[in-house]
Design a protein around this motif. Structure first.
Motif, PDB file in Angstrom:
ATOM      1  N   ARG A  43       0.915  -1.098   0.035  1.00 50.96           N
ATOM      2  CA  ARG A  43       0.005  -0.007  -0.035  1.00 50.96           C
ATOM      3  C   ARG A  43       0.818   1.181   0.004  1.00 50.96           C
ATOM      4  O   ARG A  43       0.283   2.269  -0.178  1.00 50.96           O
ATOM      5  CB  ARG A  43      -0.897   0.047   1.292  1.00 50.96           C
ATOM      6  N   ALA A  44       2.416   1.194  -0.085  1.00 49.88           N
ATOM      7  CA  ALA A  44       2.966   2.248   0.136  1.00 49.88           C
ATOM      8  C   ALA A  44       3.393   2.908  -1.156  1.00 49.88           C
ATOM      9  O   ALA A  44       3.273   2.463  -2.071  1.00 49.88           O
ATOM     10  CB  ALA A  44       4.385   2.080   0.801  1.00 49.88           C
ATOM     11  N   VAL A  45       3.512   4.362  -0.915  1.00 47.07           N
ATOM     12  CA  VAL A  45       3.891   5.234  -1.986  1.00 47.07           C
ATOM     13  C   VAL A  45       4.967   6.079  -1.767  1.00 47.07           C
ATOM     14  O   VAL A  45       4.831   6.539  -0.479  1.00 47.07           O
ATOM     15  CB  VAL A  45       2.890   5.612  -2.883  1.00 47.07           C
ATOM     16  N   PHE A  46       5.812   6.900  -2.522  1.00 45.94           N
ATOM     17  CA  PHE A  46       6.660   7.701  -2.156  1.00 45.94           C
ATOM     18  C   PHE A  46       5.907   9.111  -2.810  1.00 45.94           C
ATOM     19  O   PHE A  46       5.490   9.310  -3.832  1.00 45.94           O
ATOM     20  CB  PHE A  46       7.918   7.830  -2.994  1.00 45.94           C
ATOM     21  N   PHE A  47       5.592  10.091  -2.082  1.00 43.39           N
ATOM     22  CA  PHE A  47       4.592  11.279  -2.303  1.00 43.39           C
ATOM     23  C   PHE A  47       5.958  12.365  -2.186  1.00 43.39           C
ATOM     24  O   PHE A  47       6.318  12.741  -1.220  1.00 43.39           O
ATOM     25  CB  PHE A  47       3.908  11.539  -1.231  1.00 43.39           C
ATOM     26  N   ALA A  48       6.255  12.805  -3.620  1.00 41.53           N
ATOM     27  CA  ALA A  48       7.433  13.820  -3.790  1.00 41.53           C
ATOM     28  C   ALA A  48       7.046  15.028  -3.888  1.00 41.53           C
ATOM     29  O   ALA A  48       5.686  15.510  -3.995  1.00 41.53           O
ATOM     30  CB  ALA A  48       8.085  13.564  -5.094  1.00 41.53           C
ATOM     31  N   ARG A  49       7.806  16.094  -3.190  1.00 44.14           N
ATOM     32  CA  ARG A  49       7.709  17.371  -3.127  1.00 44.14           C
ATOM     33  C   ARG A  49       7.481  18.211  -4.466  1.00 44.14           C
ATOM     34  O   ARG A  49       6.742  19.105  -4.603  1.00 44.14           O
ATOM     35  CB  ARG A  49       8.463  18.205  -2.335  1.00 44.14           C
ATOM     36  N   ASP A  50       8.243  17.655  -5.586  1.00 44.34           N
ATOM     37  CA  ASP A  50       8.513  18.203  -6.741  1.00 44.34           C
ATOM     38  C   ASP A  50       8.474  17.147  -7.659  1.00 44.34           C
ATOM     39  O   ASP A  50       8.810  15.870  -7.506  1.00 44.34           O
ATOM     40  CB  ASP A  50       9.456  19.027  -6.863  1.00 44.34           C
ATOM     41  N   TYR A  51       8.588  17.387  -9.230  1.00 49.42           N
ATOM     42  CA  TYR A  51       8.839  16.219 -10.141  1.00 49.42           C
ATOM     43  C   TYR A  51      10.169  15.875 -10.302  1.00 49.42           C
ATOM     44  O   TYR A  51      10.562  14.561 -10.532  1.00 49.42           O
ATOM     45  CB  TYR A  51       8.619  17.065 -11.410  1.00 49.42           C
ATOM     46  N   ALA A  52      11.216  16.603  -9.482  1.00 47.47           N
ATOM     47  CA  ALA A  52      12.496  15.979  -9.672  1.00 47.47           C
ATOM     48  C   ALA A  52      12.793  14.857  -8.569  1.00 47.47           C
ATOM     49  O   ALA A  52      13.322  13.943  -9.044  1.00 47.47           O
ATOM     50  CB  ALA A  52      13.674  17.015  -9.215  1.00 47.47           C
ATOM     51  N   GLU A  53      12.180  15.153  -7.456  1.00 46.61           N
ATOM     52  CA  GLU A  53      12.288  13.868  -6.528  1.00 46.61           C
ATOM     53  C   GLU A  53      11.252  12.613  -7.008  1.00 46.61           C
ATOM     54  O   GLU A  53      11.891  11.341  -6.840  1.00 46.61           O
ATOM     55  CB  GLU A  53      11.643  14.125  -5.210  1.00 46.61           C
TER      56      GLU A  53
END
Length: 536
Positions: A408-418
């Motif tokens: 269920r996990a996902v990485f939620f990035a601050r910006d498109y680079a991350e």
């Protein structure tokens, strides 16, 4: 041997093109992926006729090169290397076309190689990669079309303009500037012929799918750039903007294009091409009005450098003076090369930077960018560091989760680079595609994730504490851990820091990072997504 010397002397375009290609093949594999290159790869994996912040051509090239060359950095940057070689070949031809002899052709080619911003265009696969070659090609084709009025030339102009527009929208400004130049000179007579309108029709046919994509998505590119006009980019007056243009082309190279601009404006032999000088003025006016970054109009300078080489050849007759001019151009280019091509190890680059001092060559690439902090390295290099380390840290934490949580996990990035760094470098850890509300990642949505298990980053401890970025669900940009925790708990039921990431030489915003494991988002991504859109 003398025969070889005669061949080399008479073919500066061939010699300089080969030199440019070899130089870029040697240097372009240095350091690591630039953040935008990662983003282009990620976008290219989602083929479309457009994206929030760019036309489709460069992302498609990036994804194809990444797949074809197996993730080779040099392979990804082969297109920029070839474009730089093509520009080095075309600039001497432009000088010849403008009436220059052998000296003018060599000077034009060397000036193009020495100009910092043009050198940088040959390094990174970016939206600017094809623009200098395309603008110079379009200028030469237009000159030929004006003289001979052949439909083939007008068709070639339309195709060049359309393809360049699909690489970067700034081509549209150049087309408007060229039109202004034609209207305000006797060359406007060509507008009464069918050729220019055929060229316009061909260009429109090529770009129409992209325009339709933009229209159906609410013109996101215009929404994006309103932030630049409203204060993200530095604003300069006409004189200050001219200074920035001189810096990005190089202090020792600038006199050549200034001579070309003056020659195109008032010198009788270049009078038929005066429209190009007016086009430059129109382009500058538009760039100043929209607070355009100093490198936006850089693609017009190869034509001006070629014209300047012709003017200097006419004015400077002494052989010793000509040799001195060529030598100064080469020396200036070599001196600034470490700031545009990764030819030095990072520590040596920083030492060289300090040797030149503040306000020297270091500022050549940081002029007129935007209101962001700068670290030891200029942004064009700083954005090449930290992405692999960030992906590895996220991947290790992800692999350490219980199987049910990983599902269920996902990485939620601050910006498109991350986000794109995770998408490009996350495969060894089985990371799922990242999500973000920034630019085109917003259009791709939350990917079915509800926020039950979320990994996200915040900037680590500093003396000042700034409120978390509410748009991104409080994934705090700056702040001490306790302050970040308070903000995150407004959005998630529980949060805990699970890793610290601090990569030397990375851009300041990407240093001293804390990776947080957040659980049970109080409002699901699906319900919150529309409010989190950030085109910036």
């Amino acid at each position: 041997m003398r025969g070889l010397e005669r061949v080399l002397a008479g073919r500066p375009g061939l010699v300089l093109s080969a030199a440019a290609l070899l130089l870029h093949l040697w240097a372009n594999g240095g350091y690591d992926y630039f953040s935008d290159e990662l983003y282009f790869i990620a976008c290219g994996r989602h083929p479309a006729w457009g994206y929030v912040d760019q036309p489709p051509l460069i992302p498609l090239i990036a994804a194809a090169a990444n797949a074809l060359f197996g993730g080779s950095l040099l392979g990804l940057r082969l297109v920029p290397a070839l474009a730089a070689a093509g520009l080095a070949a075309l600039a001497p031809e432009a000088a010849r076309r403008l009436g220059g002899g052998l000296f003018a052709r060599w000077l034009a080619g060397l000036a193009v190689l020495a100009a910092p911003v043009l050198s940088a265009d040959g390094l990174l696969l970016s939206a600017d990669t094809l623009q200098p070659l395309a603008w110079l090609g379009a200028s030469l084709v237009l000159m030929a079309a004006i003289e001979r009025d052949r439909l083939a030339a007008w068709c070639a102009l339309g195709v060049i303009a359309g393809v360049a527009f699909l690489a970067k929208y700034v081509m549209g400004f150049f087309l408007v500037a060229m039109a202004v130049g034609l209207v305000l000179t006797p060359q406007r007579r060509v507008l009464a012929r069918p050729g220019p309108w055929l060229a316009a029709a061909l260009a429109l046919i090529i770009v129409l799918p992209n325009l339709i994509w933009q229209q159906t998505h609410g013109w996101p590119f215009l929404q994006l750039n309103s932030a630049a006009i409203d204060g993200r980019n530095l604003a300069y007056g006409p004189l200050d903007y001219l200074v920035q243009e001189m810096l990005v082309i190089g202090p020792l190279t600038a006199p050549i294009w200034l001579a070309g601009l003056a020659g195109l404006a008032v010198w009788p032999p270049l009078r038929p091409h005066r429209w190009l000088a007016i086009a430059w003025l129109a382009l500058m006016a538009m760039m100043i009005a929209i607070h355009g970054k100093s490198y936006y109009p850089a693609a017009i300078y190869p034509a001006l450098l070629a014209a300047g080489a012709v003017v200097i050849e006419a004015l400077v007759k002494a052989q010793a003076a000509r040799v001195a001019i060529l030598a100064a151009t080469v020396v200036g280019g070599v001196a600034l090369m470490p700031f545009t091509l990764p030819v030095l190890p990072v520590k040596r680059l920083i030492a060289y930077e300090h040797l030149l001092g503040q306000g020297g060559a270091r500022d050549t690439q940081s002029a007129a960018i935007d209101k962001q902090p700068v670290g030891e390295l200029t942004p064009n290099y700083a954005y090449m560091f930290g992405w692999r380390e960030m992906a590895a840290s996220v991947g290790r934490v992800y692999q350490g989760l219980a199987p049910a949580d990983r599902a269920r996990a996902v990485f939620f990035a601050r910006d498109y680079a991350e986000a794109s760094a995770i998408d490009v470098f996350g495969a060894p850890w089985g990371l799922p595609p990242a999500i973000s509300a920034r630019n085109n990642y917003f259009l791709w949505g939350p990917g079915g994730h509800d926020g039950a298990v979320v990994l996200l980053l915040s900037t680590a401890p500093r003396e000042d504490v700034v409120k978390a970025n509410a748009i991104l669900g409080s994934s705090a940009r700056i702040g001490k851990p306790d302050a970040v925790r308070v903000e995150l708990l407004k959005t998630y039921a529980s949060v805990e820091p699970v890793a610290h990431i601090d990569t030397a030489y990375a851009y300041p915003f990407e240093r001293g990072l804390t990776l947080w494991l957040c659980r049970d988002r109080k409002v699901s991504f699906a319900r919150d997504w529309a409010k989190m859109k950030l085109y910036f």
